[in-house]
Write a protein that holds these residues in place. Structure first.
Motif, short mmCIF file in Angstrom:
data_model
loop_
_atom_site.label_atom_id
_atom_site.label_comp_id
_atom_site.label_asym_id
_atom_site.label_seq_id
_atom_site.Cartn_x
_atom_site.Cartn_y
_atom_site.Cartn_z
N ARG A 239 0.82 -1.13 -0.07
CA ARG A 239 0.03 -0.01 -0.11
C ARG A 239 0.79 1.33 0.10
O ARG A 239 0.63 2.22 0.79
N GLY A 240 1.90 1.39 -0.80
CA GLY A 240 2.89 2.11 -0.79
C GLY A 240 3.70 2.46 0.32
O GLY A 240 4.62 3.44 0.04
N LYS A 241 3.67 1.87 1.25
CA LYS A 241 4.56 2.10 2.15
C LYS A 241 5.70 0.87 2.40
O LYS A 241 5.46 -0.20 1.94
N ARG A 242 6.95 1.01 2.56
CA ARG A 242 8.08 0.17 2.50
C ARG A 242 7.84 -0.77 3.69
O ARG A 242 7.97 -0.23 4.74
N VAL A 243 8.18 -1.98 3.50
CA VAL A 243 7.93 -3.13 4.71
C VAL A 243 9.14 -3.95 4.56
O VAL A 243 9.49 -4.56 3.28
#
Length: 633
Positions: free
Chosen positions: A414-418
């Motif tokens: 969702r666009g967030k780096r994990v």
């Protein structure tokens, strides 16, 4: 009119003050219910907030945590913090307390500002003010501007990203990097008359583009204050505020194109990214938005939001995925081999970022800073500092860069780096889990879905629901986007000949499936319809969620289970809301879907609204094509 200041020589707050001096009556912030602030008014309010902070002993180099959602007041606070010479640390209100407390300890703030939903007692051992109370106190101050001696190399903000060790990493973003992102650039329309939609959480680096892209160029920020905006709320905000520029995650872009494309027509420019863009949705967007340009934006937080941008041509971009384009101004990109030497044109290499957008490093992580921010040889006697992204890219013959994927186990959700390692470490902290591995697989509309594979410390037969229980435990440890949507329990993880986990041999986990009953009536019909749309949303387009037979719903779908425990996310919940409004209940609010998180509870709520369309009827909103097959005929 006096010449504009050079962004390379001054700080974010001084650049803003220059705009406010030259355009005092221009609208800087647009909020709900017609609430707006001119540049002059915003400058005055921010000066007052700076005086309030100064009275609380906040000064040069101090950190101020902002634990709040989007609001006009939050932007006043950000600007006031910078006007003291301090730096802001935005944290997500929805962070699990344990993770939030780690970031609070790491950032060591001089002050914490909270908003509704966060109790003052929830932040032990810190000086805490409620944001609205602090704003009220700040309006009672008077006097000259707080003096400060900030330089372009000083830190403007700290943005936290996922860390493989389980400890989030604080990225130190200097003033010059923020200025470089939005001044002297051509990848988006910057300037007076432009209105930027502010939809990203403050803790997400896209907010840096949304807020300062407007305020350092004489434009307006249109604040979407609702914590969980529906697709309708997004397009209503675009219309109400006459927004011209918006940034969306790849998943949200696809949802809006599928369900609310008409509402995007006022926009002049859409930037999308955070994951690979859907070529089909780009084509649909261009077909329905003749006056809007679409830009694919790429970049890690360590290089301040955008590194490369690709204004997508209407006539297409050739074969393969949408490219990430060319470096933006004041930015360099190198493609390197394992020895950190340039690869030949056309060969894949690790993307390394350079230029004025580079972060200063990681807060309190000198080891990791030295590992990823390195000096490379760029020519005879020439060396340059770069950030090693861990992303693979390839340069086309026309110079445009293509994104090829990750080198390591880092992914975008969702666009967030994990960092998958952070999730795996959290799972292994469960006494009942002996080992764990997490993988990411393609799953529209989120882009990717996380799946966990567990080896238990005892026989699985002792507790057949142990996998689900392990995931439920994560909800108190990690944010929503880092929770795997499914878990499989294995006797042992498959290994390669080198003893590493062989991710290619991990078995697929069967998706939830549901088949609507066509001859059901009354309450059962409503519940069946909710269940069918629920399952279709969780499975994603292309899954076989219905059958031509008159069978009851597949028992795999637990009608009393929580949507998020079944693999849902805030983005898929938005898709479910749009589908339910289209096919069943036009009056249904997004908040109601957040509050009634099981099939049975949501069906009862919809019945209580007395707004269910009769069998065979249709709402004014067209049924999304991807969901037509899940509806009773």
């Amino acid at each position: 009119m006096p010449a504009m200041l050079s962004p390379n020589a001054v700080t974010v707050d001084v650049l803003f003050e220059d705009i406010a001096r030259r355009m005092p009556e221009a609208i800087a912030l647009k909020g709900d219910a017609g609430n707006a602030l001119s540049y002059a008014a915003l400058d005055r309010e921010a000066d007052g907030f700076a005086r309030f902070l100064h009275a609380q002993d906040v000064g040069h180099g101090d950190a101020v945590v902002l634990l709040a959602g989007r609001s006009v007041g939050a932007i006043v606070a950000l600007l006031g913090i910078l006007k003291t010479g301090a730096l802001y640390v935005p944290l997500d209100v929805g962070e699990p307390p344990a993770r939030r407390d780690r970031m609070l300890k790491d950032s060591a703030p001089q002050l914490v500002l909270t908003a509704d939903g966060v109790g003052l007692d929830d932040i032990p051992g810190r000086r805490v003010f409620h944001l609205e109370h602090a704003l009220t106190l700040s309006r009672q101050t008077s006097g000259p501007r707080v003096s400060r001696s900030t330089t372009p190399g000083d830190i403007a903000c700290v943005m936290y990203t996922s860390g493989s060790t389980g400890q989030p990493k604080g990225v130190l973003v200097p003033h010059r990097a923020v200025a470089r992102l939005v001044q002297g650039q051509s990848y988006a329309p910057f300037g007076a008359g432009e209105t930027f939609l502010h939809l990203a959480p403050l803790a997400f680096d896209a907010s840096t583009f949304e807020i300062w892209g407007a305020l350092l160029n004489g434009g307006s920020v249109a604040v979407v204050a609702e914590a969980h905006p529906s697709l309708d709320t997004v397009v209503e905000a675009i219309a109400q505020h006459e927004a011209t520029v918006a940034w969306f995650t790849a998943g949200l872009f696809s949802l809006l194109v599928d369900h609310r494309i008409e509402g995007l027509k006022p926009l002049k420019c859409i930037l999308a990214g955070g994951d690979v863009l859907s070529a089909r949705h780009v084509a649909r967007a261009y077909a329905g938005l003749p006056d809007c340009g679409i830009v694919n934006g790429y970049g890690p937080t360590e290089n301040t939001t955008f590194t490369c941008c690709y204004p997508i041509p209407r006539e297409g971009w050739g074969t393969g995925a949408v490219p990430i384009g060319l470096p933006i101004a004041e930015t360099g990109v190198h493609l390197l081999d394992e020895a950190l030497q340039p690869v030949r044109p056309g060969d894949p290499g690790q993307i390394a970022c350079a230029g004025a957008g580079l972060a200063a490093g990681y807060l309190h992580r000198e080891d990791l800073t030295a590992e990823t921010f390195v000096m490379i040889e760029t020519g005879p006697g020439c060396r340059e500092r770069v950030y090693l992204t861990g992303d693979l890219g390839r340069q086309r013959s026309d110079g445009v860069v293509e994104f090829l994927g990750r080198i390591d186990t880092q992914v975008k959700i969702r666009g967030k780096r994990v960092e998958l390692g952070e999730i795996e470490n959290a799972l292994r902290s469960d006494p009942a889990v002996l080992d764990a591995v997490v993988v990411a697989r393609d799953a529209p509309p989120d882009g990717k879905r996380l799946s966990a594979y567990l080896v238990l410390a005892g026989p699985a037969a002792i507790d057949p629901n142990r996998g689900k229980r392990a995931l439920a435990r994560l909800r108190g440890m990690l944010p929503d986007h880092m929770i795997p949507i499914e878990a499989a329990v294995l006797d042992a993880l498959p290994l390669t000949t080198n003893g590493k986990v062989d991710r290619a041999r991990l078995p697929a986990i069967a998706p939830i499936a549901a088949r609507p009953s066509r001859d059901a009536a009354g309450s059962a019909w409503v519940e069946n319809k909710v269940a069918a749309l629920w399952a279709e949303t969780l499975c994603g387009p292309g899954q076989d969620t219905h059958s031509d037979s008159h069978q009851d719903l597949d028992r795999d779908l637990d009608r009393d289970a929580n949507f998020f425990d079944q693999g849902g996310s805030s983005l898929t919940l938005m898709a479910l809301h749009a589908a339910l409004r289209s096919a069943l209940c036009p009056r249904l609010s997004l908040m109601a879907v957040f509050q009634h998180t099981s099939v049975r509870a949501l069906a009862r709520h919809i019945e209580a609204l007395d707004g269910v369309m009769p069998l065979g009827a249709s709402a004014d909103i067209p049924v999304p094509a991807t969901l037509e097959g899940a509806l009773p005929r």
